[in-house]
Design an enzyme around this catalytic site. Structure first.
Site, short mmCIF file in Angstrom:
data_model
loop_
_atom_site.label_atom_id
_atom_site.label_comp_id
_atom_site.label_asym_id
_atom_site.label_seq_id
_atom_site.Cartn_x
_atom_site.Cartn_y
_atom_site.Cartn_z
N HIS A 307 0.85 -1.18 0.00
CA HIS A 307 0.00 0.00 0.00
C HIS A 307 0.88 1.23 0.00
O HIS A 307 1.95 1.21 0.60
CB HIS A 307 -0.90 0.01 1.25
CG HIS A 307 -2.07 0.90 1.09
ND1 HIS A 307 -2.02 2.25 1.33
CD2 HIS A 307 -3.34 0.64 0.69
CE1 HIS A 307 -3.20 2.78 1.09
NE2 HIS A 307 -4.02 1.83 0.70
N ASP A 364 -8.00 -5.30 -0.01
CA ASP A 364 -8.51 -6.13 -1.10
C ASP A 364 -8.13 -7.60 -0.99
O ASP A 364 -8.61 -8.43 -1.76
CB ASP A 364 -7.98 -5.60 -2.45
CG ASP A 364 -8.61 -4.27 -2.81
OD1 ASP A 364 -9.81 -4.10 -2.49
OD2 ASP A 364 -7.93 -3.41 -3.38
#
Ligand code: CMC
Length: 428
Positions: A307, A364
């Site tokens: 991320h 996700d």
């Protein structure tokens, strides 16, 4: 005097104010940098650029902290519902009972969509990706509600647009799905709660009574809350930059949906499940796939990992991983890719490559497994992300308008040819 940053260029010293946020985040205000020094900043991918002051979402990527309007994400995911969180993000406070009832009623009042939208829907081939269909349908609202295009629209018109968006988005998402299946669409049912109504529109069959399992609607509420805002990510920045030109709310959100679609952003949830299925079909050798993800000559990345801002556990991933176990158990679903996902996570968290780069599972990684257990088809996963992110996009667009931010317009460092003379075609 407040703290200053000193910059020395060519031996000359310049001072710039330092802004401090409510959680003590510091930013050097370089608004006058070019005027005073002749320089601009260079920051490809906006890795260190604060583009706004925002009071909506706080995120500490080093500590793995996320809160909406000051409320920790863990508490909201456990105790609240999606509509209440939408209200909180958009209007700044948790609603009272009366405010919630009014908000809910107005959303019910506007959940139908104009019948002519079916004509637009009919223009798409049945194999169209639902993200493309959704962004087009959302943009088509500018035609049905032209007053929304007025850059000086009143607060009432803006608020009506907000309510319409939250009300119509689930109907549009479900209609896009029904269209892809060649089936008749279902209309919204007022008495159903937001997520149950959505599941009804997605899966009810005209010849049967469709009962929404509360485990399913609770799971969906949780997932949508976890996706509801994430400060200045790619799609939200898109919504803000489009909105900064005084484009309409519908046009700005439609742009945000397209930004979310990419596999490095919201599109990752579809990619994760496809990756897990591929690993399983290949025999389930997770070591082989971890090695591929580390190989710089191989374009494969471990989707759902890493991320831009989290250099620690993504707090949303922690909640989703636990929810995934609970929901699959309650629904009696045994999805073999769950154990592959857990094996990959365990291996990556111990692997030097991932540890060194601080790559952890993101939101996700496990969400697709839950969506699949709820019966949502893979190509709808990113659409589900969009449904969840909608209140965040709206809140950010509204904040931008209210604080009267100027049009977004970055600069660049030009590295092309110096000035040269035009050469006629026959002489080239
Ligand atoms: N698998 C393997 N290596 C990775 C991965 C990954 N998933 N993510 C990052 N790296 C490596 C990358 O190759 C680079 O290595 P090196 O320093 O040797 O060049 C290093 O880690 C830093 O990565 P980056 O691409 O420079 O970092 P970024 O901040 O530009 O990108 C990211 C962040 C999310 C795009 C990236 O981690 C990625 O592509 N992840 C997979 C896609 C994904 O899951 N996206 C969903 C993000 S969460 C949902 C949302 O809010 O959008």
């Amino acid at each position: 005097m407040s703290e200053q940053a000193e910059l020395i260029i060519g031996g000359k010293s310049y001072n710039f104010p330092i802004l401090v946020g409510t959680e003590n985040e510091k930013a050097i205000d370089i608004g006058k940098l070019r005027d005073t020094t002749g320089c601009i900043t260079y920051d490809v991918g906006y890795k260190n650029t604060g583009v706004t002051k925002s009071a909506i979402t706080y995120l500490d990527g080093e500590q793995g902290i996320l809160s909406y309007r000051g409320y920790p994400i863990e508490q909201l995911a456990e105790k609240s519902n999606f509509l209440e969180v939408a209200y909180l993000l958009i209007y700044g406070e948790l609603p009272t009972k009366a405010q919630y009832a009014e908000f809910d009623k107005r959303i019910d009042d506007h959940s139908m969509i104009h019948e002519d939208v079916k004509t637009i829907l009919d223009g798409f081939p049945s194999y169209s990706h639902p993200m493309g269909v959704l962004s087009s349908l959302i943009c088509s609202l500018t035609a049905f509600y032209p007053e929304s295009l007025n850059p000086n629209a009143s607060e009432k018109v803006i608020n009506d647009s907000i309510i319409r968006l939250i009300a119509k988005m689930p109907t549009m998402v479900a209609w896009a799905y029904k269209k892809s299946k060649g089936r008749p669409v279902n209309y919204p049912i007022r008495s159903l709660e937001y997520c149950s109504n959505f599941m009804h529109m997605m899966f009810a069959n005209p010849t049967e009574i469709y009962e929404v399992d509360p485990v399913v609607s609770d799971a969906l509420n949780k997932l949508l809350i976890l996706h509801a805002d994430h400060e200045q990510n790619c799609s939200t920045s898109t919504v803000r930059i489009v909105g900064s030109s005084m484009a309409s709310l519908y046009g700005s959100i439609s742009a945000g949906i397209n930004a979310l679609w990419g596999p490095l952003h919201g599109g990752a949830n579809q990619e994760v499940i496809e990756m897990l299925d591929a690993i399983m079909a290949d025999g389930g050798d997770t070591k082989k796939w971890i090695a591929k993800a580390k190989d710089k000559n191989d374009s494969f990345r471990l989707m759902g990992f890493g991320h831009r801002v989290y250099k620690n556990f993504d707090p949303r991933a922690r909640i989703i991983k636990k929810a995934c176990d609970d929901i699959l158990e309650k629904l009696g679903v045994n999805d073999p890719v769950l154990s592959i996902a857990k094996e990959l996570e365990e291996a990556a968290l111990k692997d030097e490559y991932f540890v060194e780069r601080k790559l952890y599972p993101n939101v996700d990684f496990y969400s697709g497994i839950i969506y699949r257990a709820l019966g949502i088809p893979t190509n709808m996963f990113t659409v589900m992300f969009a449904l969840g992110r909608l209140p965040g996009w709206i809140a950010q667009w509204k904040e931008l308008r209210e604080t009267k931010e100027p049009i977004g317009r970055p600069r660049q460092v030009y590295v092309g040819h110096n000035s040269r003379n035009y050469v006629p075609m026959e002489s080239r």
